[in-house]
Design an enzyme around this catalytic site. Structure first.
Site, PDB file in Angstrom:
ATOM      1  N   GLU A  86       0.858  -1.177   0.000  1.00  0.00           N
ATOM      2  CA  GLU A  86       0.000   0.000   0.000  1.00  0.00           C
ATOM      3  C   GLU A  86       0.896   1.229   0.000  1.00  0.00           C
ATOM      4  O   GLU A  86       1.794   1.355   0.835  1.00  0.00           O
ATOM      5  CB  GLU A  86      -0.901   0.027   1.236  1.00  0.00           C
ATOM      6  CG  GLU A  86      -1.961  -1.055   1.261  1.00  0.00           C
ATOM      7  CD  GLU A  86      -2.790  -1.024   2.535  1.00  0.00           C
ATOM      8  OE1 GLU A  86      -2.574  -0.102   3.369  1.00  0.00           O
ATOM      9  OE2 GLU A  86      -3.635  -1.908   2.710  1.00  0.00           O
ATOM     10  N   ASP A 139      -5.681   9.107   9.936  1.00  0.00           N
ATOM     11  CA  ASP A 139      -4.344   8.657  10.308  1.00  0.00           C
ATOM     12  C   ASP A 139      -3.895   9.219  11.649  1.00  0.00           C
ATOM     13  O   ASP A 139      -4.213  10.357  12.006  1.00  0.00           O
ATOM     14  CB  ASP A 139      -3.337   9.051   9.223  1.00  0.00           C
ATOM     15  CG  ASP A 139      -3.580   8.300   7.934  1.00  0.00           C
ATOM     16  OD1 ASP A 139      -3.593   7.063   7.976  1.00  0.00           O
ATOM     17  OD2 ASP A 139      -3.772   8.945   6.878  1.00  0.00           O
ATOM     18  N   TYR A 197     -10.460  -4.653   3.584  1.00  0.00           N
ATOM     19  CA  TYR A 197      -9.549  -4.176   4.618  1.00  0.00           C
ATOM     20  C   TYR A 197     -10.364  -4.002   5.897  1.00  0.00           C
ATOM     21  O   TYR A 197     -11.198  -3.106   5.997  1.00  0.00           O
ATOM     22  CB  TYR A 197      -8.936  -2.843   4.176  1.00  0.00           C
ATOM     23  CG  TYR A 197      -7.817  -2.302   5.047  1.00  0.00           C
ATOM     24  CD1 TYR A 197      -7.789  -2.492   6.430  1.00  0.00           C
ATOM     25  CD2 TYR A 197      -6.780  -1.567   4.486  1.00  0.00           C
ATOM     26  CE1 TYR A 197      -6.774  -1.985   7.209  1.00  0.00           C
ATOM     27  CE2 TYR A 197      -5.756  -1.045   5.262  1.00  0.00           C
ATOM     28  CZ  TYR A 197      -5.765  -1.247   6.626  1.00  0.00           C
ATOM     29  OH  TYR A 197      -4.766  -0.733   7.406  1.00  0.00           O
TER      30      TYR A 197
END
Length: 270
Positions: free
Chosen positions: A49, A60, A175
């Site tokens: 990734e 994040d 994911y």
């Protein structure tokens, strides 16, 4: 069969999980980042990734936020990220590359132009964390029409009512974000992950990769016994932040990748 389908099929036949590694494109600079990218497959990464730097990476944690800032300060752009993929593909035609990030830079670039250039560069999949299925026409539909997989995130709070909508047009792999929070924040227990994977398998036949909070070979091995893929990002990015030189950054990231790969590859033999 796409590169992602091929890779997961090969690993299933081998009876092991995939090591999926994340780095931010352009961190700590273009040349060092490209060296890391090119070195990851030999160090044991099965899928890569590649983060697309953006000024407001809301999903994040601190480690990847700082990686994004380092990359942007070094002059990384979306065009340069696509160029990195092109340079990687000169020597590697088999390792899948998934671009991960946010929709704003793609929107500014132009979605149609981005899809065309990503396909030409050798991108295999996209993870766009702020683009839900209700907006498939923006990017997911044209990307998949071009042969680029569109990978969805699912979380502990994605219930059985929402899951079918999220997974309806997913491709490549699923994911699973194992904790509710930003990247690098905490980790789930193996019991929680096992239960989540069991629930996801009732809704999809796609490979399931688990990420968020996996930092050590031991943690990676524990998840590899349960999931089709193990995603590690913040731990690798931290090695770049801690390095005193770019050469050390490259070496330390690849060394950790190798240790993680050993954990993943030996997990089901134990």
């Amino acid at each position: 069969m796409s590169r992602l389908e091929q890779r997961f099929a090969e690993l299933k036949a081998e009876g092991r999980s995939a090591l999926v590694t994340f780095i931010t494109a352009g961190d700590p600079g273009y040349d060092a980042s490209l060296a890391i990218l090119k070195g990851l497959p030999a160090a044991g990464a099965d899928v890569i990734e590649l983060g697309m730097p953006f000024t407001d990476p809301m999903a994040d944690g601190v480690a990847i936020q700082l990686a994004t800032l380092r990359a942007l300060e070094a002059g990384q752009t979306l065009a340069k990220t696509l160029q990195m993929v092109r340079e990687f593909r000169v020597d590697n035609q088999t390792t899948p590359i998934v671009l991960m990030g946010y929709y704003n830079p793609i929107h500014r670039f132009g979605a149609d132009a981005f899809v065309a250039q990503a396909k030409e560069a050798g991108v295999d999949g996209l993870i766009i964390v702020d683009l839900p299925p209700e907006h498939d026409a923006e990017l997911a539909t044209p990307a998949q029409a071009a042969g680029i997989d569109f990978i969805r995130l699912t979380t502990p709070t994605t219930d059985d009512v929402r899951l079918p909508r999220v997974l309806e047009r997913s491709s490549g792999f699923v994911y699973y974000v194992s904790v509710a929070g930003v990247t690098g924040a905490g980790s789930a227990t193996t019991e929680q992950v096992s239960s989540a994977i069991e629930r996801l398998r009732r809704h999809t036949d796609l490979p399931i990769s688990v990420g968020f909070g996996i930092r050590t070979p031991e943690q990676a091995a524990a998840i590899a016994r349960l999931a089709d893929g193990v995603v590690v990002g913040s731990a690798l990015v931290d090695k770049i932040a801690q390095a005193k030189t770019t050469d050390q950054a490259v070496g330390d990231v690849l060394e950790l990748c190798s240790a993680l790969a050993q954990g993943v590859r030996g997990a089901r033999k134990a």
